[in-house]
Design a protein around this motif. Sequence first.
Motif, PDB file in Angstrom:
ATOM      1  N   TYR A   1       0.839  -1.203   0.000  1.00 38.62           N
ATOM      2  CA  TYR A   1       0.000   0.000   0.000  1.00 38.62           C
ATOM      3  C   TYR A   1       0.871   1.250   0.000  1.00 38.62           C
TER       4      TYR A   1
ATOM      5  N   SER B   1       1.293   4.367  -2.915  1.00 37.27           N
ATOM      6  CA  SER B   1       0.690   5.646  -2.545  1.00 37.27           C
ATOM      7  C   SER B   1       1.380   6.840  -3.181  1.00 37.27           C
TER       8      SER B   1
ATOM      9  N   GLY C   1       0.801   4.723   8.861  1.00 43.48           N
ATOM     10  CA  GLY C   1      -0.318   5.367   8.168  1.00 43.48           C
ATOM     11  C   GLY C   1      -0.978   4.428   7.182  1.00 43.48           C
ATOM     12  N   ALA C   2      -0.172   3.606   6.507  1.00 43.41           N
ATOM     13  CA  ALA C   2      -0.709   2.621   5.567  1.00 43.41           C
ATOM     14  C   ALA C   2      -1.599   1.627   6.298  1.00 43.41           C
TER      15      ALA C   2
ATOM     16  N   SER D   1      -4.927   3.297   6.977  1.00 46.63           N
ATOM     17  CA  SER D   1      -5.720   3.428   5.749  1.00 46.63           C
ATOM     18  C   SER D   1      -6.322   2.093   5.336  1.00 46.63           C
TER      19      SER D   1
ATOM     20  N   ARG E   1      -9.329   1.200   7.410  1.00 46.78           N
ATOM     21  CA  ARG E   1     -10.564   1.869   6.975  1.00 46.78           C
ATOM     22  C   ARG E   1     -11.231   1.083   5.860  1.00 46.78           C
TER      23      ARG E   1
ATOM     24  N   TRP F   1      -6.580   6.843  -5.236  1.00 43.24           N
ATOM     25  CA  TRP F   1      -6.867   6.555  -3.827  1.00 43.24           C
ATOM     26  C   TRP F   1      -7.941   7.492  -3.281  1.00 43.24           C
TER      27      TRP F   1
ATOM     28  N   PHE G   1     -11.352   6.339  -1.303  1.00 44.60           N
ATOM     29  CA  PHE G   1     -11.753   6.719   0.049  1.00 44.60           C
ATOM     30  C   PHE G   1     -13.032   7.553   0.057  1.00 44.60           C
TER      31      PHE G   1
END
Length: 227
Positions: free
Chosen positions: A59, A63, A79-80, A83, A86, A130, A134
């Motif tokens: 991921y 990014s 952070g990946a 994400s 989520r 991305w 999201f």
Amino acid sequence: HHEDEIAQSEGATGKPFVKYWMHGAFLLVEGKKMSKSLGNFFTLRDLLAKGFTGREVRYLLLSAHYRGTFNFTLDGLTGARASLARIDECISKLRELAATVETPSSGSSPQLVTDFTAALDADLNISAAWAAIFDWVSDTNKRIAGKTLSPADAAALLVTWDQINSVLGIGAAAEAEAPTEIVALLEARQAARKAKDFKRSDQIRDELKAKGWVVEDSPKGPKLKKL
């Protein structure tokens, strides 16, 4: 010599195996140019030993735009993880909702497919791709919370996600198997709830949380989720 190189890579059909050749910018690691002499690089084995997963590494690498300088950091991997969580939570809710529906042959959310495709067609604008994903996750979560999504709709959305994921290849989160001790606590909590001993039920819930597990109550019964 480009044509010669392509010709050498042609198979029996005469069609080239490689259609595109792209050169990316330098990779930075924790803000410094990655260099073997400096020793400032991570191997996949190093990252797995630190508790990160292959899909989290993938991921993070997916990014950044291939033309831009990419700074690979451990904070970025954290952070990946957030994400991906989520996305995983949204997909998990869709699967739960669509459990009784036979998987349809086609998906829905054409806007996601359109925006995602347009982003990648624009010189592989992965950031915009991305963003489209999201936005879709947020909209889907709102529809689930508002109970405006039918099981059939959920099943169609999963087909769409499979189409998107066939490009990204980030897979799905591995289900964590709860130890016997944790399962026993869950059963004790259910027994307390059935006896209307909600104080004991709350105590067990807090004990589970302290051990790294959260209980999610659903129409199909309680589910354990590892924190």
